[in-house]
Design a protein around this motif. Structure first.
Motif, PDB file in Angstrom:
ATOM      1  N   VAL A 296      67.423  27.375  81.705  1.00 39.12           N
ATOM      2  CA  VAL A 296      66.925  26.323  80.810  1.00 39.12           C
ATOM      3  C   VAL A 296      66.420  26.932  79.507  1.00 39.12           C
ATOM      4  N   LEU A 297      65.616  27.991  79.619  1.00 35.14           N
ATOM      5  CA  LEU A 297      65.096  28.654  78.426  1.00 35.14           C
ATOM      6  C   LEU A 297      66.217  29.258  77.592  1.00 35.14           C
ATOM      7  N   GLN A 298      67.229  29.804  78.275  1.00 33.81           N
ATOM      8  CA  GLN A 298      68.339  30.405  77.547  1.00 33.81           C
ATOM      9  C   GLN A 298      69.106  29.353  76.746  1.00 33.81           C
ATOM     10  N   VAL A 299      69.364  28.188  77.362  1.00 28.84           N
ATOM     11  CA  VAL A 299      70.069  27.117  76.654  1.00 28.84           C
ATOM     12  C   VAL A 299      69.248  26.629  75.467  1.00 28.84           C
ATOM     13  N   VAL A 300      67.940  26.499  75.664  1.00 24.94           N
ATOM     14  CA  VAL A 300      67.068  26.055  74.570  1.00 24.94           C
ATOM     15  C   VAL A 300      67.119  27.046  73.408  1.00 24.94           C
ATOM     16  N   ASP A 301      67.053  28.344  73.733  1.00 21.92           N
ATOM     17  CA  ASP A 301      67.094  29.366  72.675  1.00 21.92           C
ATOM     18  C   ASP A 301      68.419  29.316  71.918  1.00 21.92           C
ATOM     19  N   ILE A 302      69.518  29.166  72.649  1.00 22.74           N
ATOM     20  CA  ILE A 302      70.832  29.111  72.004  1.00 22.74           C
ATOM     21  C   ILE A 302      70.927  27.881  71.114  1.00 22.74           C
ATOM     22  N   ALA A 303      70.451  26.737  71.625  1.00 19.83           N
ATOM     23  CA  ALA A 303      70.525  25.506  70.838  1.00 19.83           C
ATOM     24  C   ALA A 303      69.654  25.588  69.591  1.00 19.83           C
ATOM     25  N   ARG A 304      68.453  26.130  69.726  1.00 20.02           N
ATOM     26  CA  ARG A 304      67.559  26.261  68.574  1.00 20.02           C
ATOM     27  C   ARG A 304      68.182  27.149  67.494  1.00 20.02           C
ATOM     28  N   ARG A 305      68.841  28.216  67.949  1.00 19.39           N
ATOM     29  CA  ARG A 305      69.372  29.192  67.000  1.00 19.39           C
ATOM     30  C   ARG A 305      70.662  28.724  66.345  1.00 19.39           C
ATOM     31  N   ASN A 306      71.532  28.064  67.116  1.00 15.26           N
ATOM     32  CA  ASN A 306      72.872  27.760  66.626  1.00 15.26           C
ATOM     33  C   ASN A 306      73.109  26.291  66.284  1.00 15.26           C
ATOM     34  N   PHE A 307      72.330  25.388  66.900  1.00 17.06           N
ATOM     35  CA  PHE A 307      72.544  23.957  66.663  1.00 17.06           C
ATOM     36  C   PHE A 307      71.203  23.298  66.338  1.00 17.06           C
ATOM     37  N   PRO A 308      70.624  23.624  65.196  1.00 14.97           N
ATOM     38  CA  PRO A 308      69.265  23.141  64.888  1.00 14.97           C
ATOM     39  C   PRO A 308      69.156  21.632  64.750  1.00 14.97           C
ATOM     40  N   ASN A 309      70.263  20.929  64.546  1.00 14.86           N
ATOM     41  CA  ASN A 309      70.210  19.476  64.386  1.00 14.86           C
ATOM     42  C   ASN A 309      70.147  18.724  65.718  1.00 14.86           C
ATOM     43  N   LEU A 310      70.358  19.429  66.823  1.00 17.01           N
ATOM     44  CA  LEU A 310      70.324  18.786  68.134  1.00 17.01           C
ATOM     45  C   LEU A 310      68.895  18.439  68.542  1.00 17.01           C
ATOM     46  N   LYS A 311      68.707  17.230  69.016  1.00 18.04           N
ATOM     47  CA  LYS A 311      67.435  16.834  69.606  1.00 18.04           C
ATOM     48  C   LYS A 311      67.436  17.273  71.060  1.00 18.04           C
ATOM     49  N   LEU A 312      66.410  18.010  71.482  1.00 26.52           N
ATOM     50  CA  LEU A 312      66.372  18.551  72.835  1.00 26.52           C
ATOM     51  C   LEU A 312      65.482  17.708  73.741  1.00 26.52           C
ATOM     52  N   VAL A 313      66.020  17.323  74.892  1.00 25.84           N
ATOM     53  CA  VAL A 313      65.260  16.657  75.948  1.00 25.84           C
ATOM     54  C   VAL A 313      65.419  17.531  77.188  1.00 25.84           C
ATOM     55  N   VAL A 314      64.307  18.098  77.669  1.00 26.03           N
ATOM     56  CA  VAL A 314      64.398  19.200  78.618  1.00 26.03           C
ATOM     57  C   VAL A 314      63.622  18.913  79.891  1.00 26.03           C
ATOM     58  N   ARG A 315      64.194  19.342  80.985  1.00 26.00           N
ATOM     59  CA  ARG A 315      63.556  19.250  82.298  1.00 26.00           C
ATOM     60  C   ARG A 315      62.736  20.523  82.544  1.00 26.00           C
ATOM     61  N   ALA A 316      61.444  20.367  82.777  1.00 26.24           N
ATOM     62  CA  ALA A 316      60.572  21.498  83.093  1.00 26.24           C
ATOM     63  C   ALA A 316      60.315  21.525  84.597  1.00 26.24           C
ATOM     64  N   ARG A 317      60.474  22.689  85.196  1.00 29.90           N
ATOM     65  CA  ARG A 317      60.328  22.784  86.656  1.00 29.90           C
ATOM     66  C   ARG A 317      58.867  22.761  87.095  1.00 29.90           C
ATOM     67  N   ASN A 318      57.975  23.292  86.272  1.00 34.27           N
ATOM     68  CA  ASN A 318      56.561  23.320  86.632  1.00 34.27           C
ATOM     69  C   ASN A 318      55.725  23.446  85.357  1.00 34.27           C
ATOM     70  N   ARG A 319      54.432  23.612  85.529  1.00 33.28           N
ATOM     71  CA  ARG A 319      53.525  23.631  84.377  1.00 33.28           C
ATOM     72  C   ARG A 319      53.770  24.846  83.482  1.00 33.28           C
ATOM     73  N   ARG A 320      53.941  26.032  84.072  1.00 33.33           N
ATOM     74  CA  ARG A 320      54.192  27.230  83.266  1.00 33.33           C
ATOM     75  C   ARG A 320      55.517  27.099  82.515  1.00 33.33           C
ATOM     76  N   HIS A 321      56.515  26.536  83.186  1.00 32.50           N
ATOM     77  CA  HIS A 321      57.793  26.324  82.511  1.00 32.50           C
ATOM     78  C   HIS A 321      57.605  25.396  81.315  1.00 32.50           C
ATOM     79  N   ALA A 322      56.742  24.408  81.463  1.00 31.98           N
ATOM     80  CA  ALA A 322      56.460  23.503  80.352  1.00 31.98           C
ATOM     81  C   ALA A 322      55.814  24.260  79.189  1.00 31.98           C
ATOM     82  N   TYR A 323      54.891  25.187  79.513  1.00 30.77           N
ATOM     83  CA  TYR A 323      54.271  25.994  78.462  1.00 30.77           C
ATOM     84  C   TYR A 323      55.322  26.815  77.701  1.00 30.77           C
TER      85      TYR A 323
END
Length: 604
Positions: free
Chosen positions: A477-504
């Protein structure tokens, strides 16, 4: 020098392309190309030592990249395979080879050194070979990786123990001297790498990354790899161990993927030069002079290592096909064995002739491994009933505004809602079993790995509006977010967090639209429990809503100090008190409102 590099690059392009076209992998092409242009071949390149010393950086960078992928938590998960199966493979193979050599008349110190050295396998050969066939994520790939990781960790104590074999026993049967100074220096350097990686390198990467200077970022990444390798080398340790430790320490950094993408091009080129240098350094004259001896030695080493690894993999629960892949991938010698033999020659535990013969056997085994593995994949594995790796689907960009990464239980619900509203989406799922289940119910889902930048682009990430990340694995999940942030900045991200630390961690990356995996379902479950205890429906719903609003507010507030365990514990204790007071105050307000309504009713 320019002419030398032109010859090396030409050889790599021609021989590697031919080798891969024949289905034999790239490593064999490098080795054959090196032997062809080296001193034992056409003599187009003769300064092998300088090239080998420079190209060893490829192995160092490979171990650094391995460290980036080996999170401490993942290493703990793999502990049984790494320290159980890995130690068993090294010990059993080393003892078996040493016993065979000793039975042939070799002195026990030399037999021990050769047994230990030949028990090791080449990380630089095995991992690229498995990666070319998409086997690194398969059980065989994970098992081979675990064994190789233990070998890398065991290499340092093996080198440190070599001088003990050359020391005469005292009257008590113990070595007359122990190299405490070298041992202490090695421990000090490891401690320096660990502390520096944790308290110095990460802040520097953050400063450089924030400055948006790619060339300085690249220079810093290379400096970390080469610097830690140099420190390890000065202490007499494996350069690869230093780089591996640095990679592990940076594996939790927010710049991990950017560091990886920066190092990979250098690693691939230098690793190719390393294989070329191994081919050039092979003393083929010895093989020509004694073909029978080297053929028997090569066959004996490969047979022994393959048999031991196969039996251990089967005992570990691997099926026949997977166990055979593990065994054949580990049947060659290691580039680290060259260092081990050189250290043994230096202290007199091994003579130079035996070291030269063993080195040639290792080089021949490196060339033979891709051939044996390719032959097994074509002729043996299919007969064992094992399916070949599934090829990812060709994705057609149909202009869908939504991309769903992961079509499991969460992604499917999102897809069904979108389909109900008539909104088109493109779904990517990399689990073949899950994909087959979904497709049986008529869902149009692509088989693809959403952590790959090229597949996201093919799915239309440049034009899509929303990217839903619903993968099970937190790291992915973090890897996909990093790739999207870096390469597709116009994408709106809606993300599933597995737990509280993952949310942080997602909040660190600027993700605002995140949903904790079980948070809302747990709230609904709590509301049903309250209702079943006789609490009115409206009051139960109010209590759950109160908790939800408070917890989500606390999540945002505690994000500022979630890495400070002491402060986080204090904050949680304070939150529990505040929540109790909040519920009590709300209950008093409800009772007061009820009493007021009662008085009004009585007045009527």
């Amino acid at each position: 020098m320019l002419l030398t590099f032109a010859i090396l690059l030409t050889t790599a392009v021609l021989l590697v392309s031919l080798s891969r076209r024949l289905g034999l992998g790239s490593v064999l092409g490098y080795l054959v190309g090196g032997a062809l242009i080296g001193p034992a071949g056409l003599r187009l390149v003769t300064d092998v030592h300088d090239i080998a010393e420079f190209s060893e950086l490829g192995v160092v960078m490979l171990l650094f990249l391995i460290g980036l992928e080996v999170r401490p938590r993942r290493l703990w998960v793999l502990r049984r395979a790494v320290f159980g199966l890995g130690s068993a493979q090294v010990a059993a193979t080393g003892v078996a080879i040493a016993a065979i050599l000793a039975a042939g008349g070799l002195a026990w110190p030399a037999a021990t050194v050769l047994g230990a050295g030949l028990a090791l396998s080449s990380t630089a050969i095995v991992l690229p070979m498995l990666a070319e066939r998409d086997l690194l994520g398969a059980p065989a790939g994970r098992t081979a990786f675990a064994v190789l990781l233990f070998q890398d960790l065991a290499f340092v104590p093996l080198v440190a123990a070599v001088p003990l074999l050359a020391m005469g026993p005292s009257s008590h049967g113990l070595p007359t001297e122990v190299p405490w100074r070298e041992v202490g220096l090695g421990c000090a350097v490891i401690a320096a790498i660990l502390l520096g990686g944790r308290f110095l390198v990460r802040p520097v990467f953050r400063a450089i990354g924030g400055a948006r200077t790619p060339e300085v970022f690249t220079a810093l990444a290379l400096l970390v790899v080469i610097g830690t390798a140099t420190l390890a080398s000065l202490a007499g340790l494996s350069t690869s161990l230093g780089a591996f430790l640095a990679g592990v320490l940076l594996s939790d950094s927010e710049y991990r993927h950017e560091i990886k993408s920066t190092i990979e091009p250098f690693e691939g080129l230098l690793l190719g030069l390393f294989f070329l240098s191994v081919g050039m350094a092979a003393n083929l004259g010895l093989a020509v002079a004694e073909p029978g001896f080297f053929a028997l030695a090569l066959l004996g080493m490969i047979a022994t290592k393959t048999l031991v690894a196969f039996l251990l993999a089967r005992l570990a629960g691997q099926p026949d096909a997977s166990a055979l892949r593990v065994a054949l991938s580990l049947c060659q010698g290691s580039e680290f064995s060259f260092v081990l033999f050189a250290a043994a020659v230096g202290v007199g535990a091994l003579d130079q002739e035996a070291a030269d013969r063993a080195t040639l056997v290792i080089a021949l085994s490196m060339a033979a491994t891709p051939l044996l593995f390719a032959a097994s994949e074509r002729l043996v594995i299919p007969r064992l009933g094992r399916e070949r790796p599934r090829v990812f689907d060709r994705i057609e960009d149909d202009g869908a505004p939504v991309i769903i990464c992961g079509f499991g239980r969460v992604g499917q619900i999102v897809g069904r809602v979108l389909r109900m509203r008539g909104i088109a989406f493109t779904a990517l799922e990399k689990d073949p079993a899950q994909l087959d289940v979904v497709r049986r119910f008529g869902e149009g889902v692509y088989y693809g790995d959403p952590t790959r930048h090229d597949l996201l682009r093919a799915a239309g990430a440049e034009r899509a509006r929303v990217l839903v990340v619903a993968l099970d694995d937190m790291e992915e999940v973090l890897q996909v977010v990093d790739i999207a942030r870096r390469n597709f900045p116009n994408l709106k991200l809606v993300v599933r967090a597995r737990n509280r630390r993952h949310a942080y961690l997602l909040m660190d990356r600027g993700v605002g639209d995140l949903v904790r995996d079980t948070f809302h379902s747990s709230l609904r479950l709590s509301e049903l429990v309250l209702r079943d205890l006789g609490i009115p429906e409206a009051e139960a719903g109010r209590a759950v809503a109160l908790f939800r609003d408070y917890d989500e507010r606390r999540l945002v507030e505690s994000h500022a100090f979630y890495t400070d365990e002491k402060q986080l514990i204090q904050s949680n204790a304070q939150a529990a008190e505040e929540l109790t007071e909040l519920f009590a105050a709300d209950q008093r307000r409800l009772e007061s409102e009820a009493a007021a309504r009662s008085r009004v009713g009585a007045g009527d």
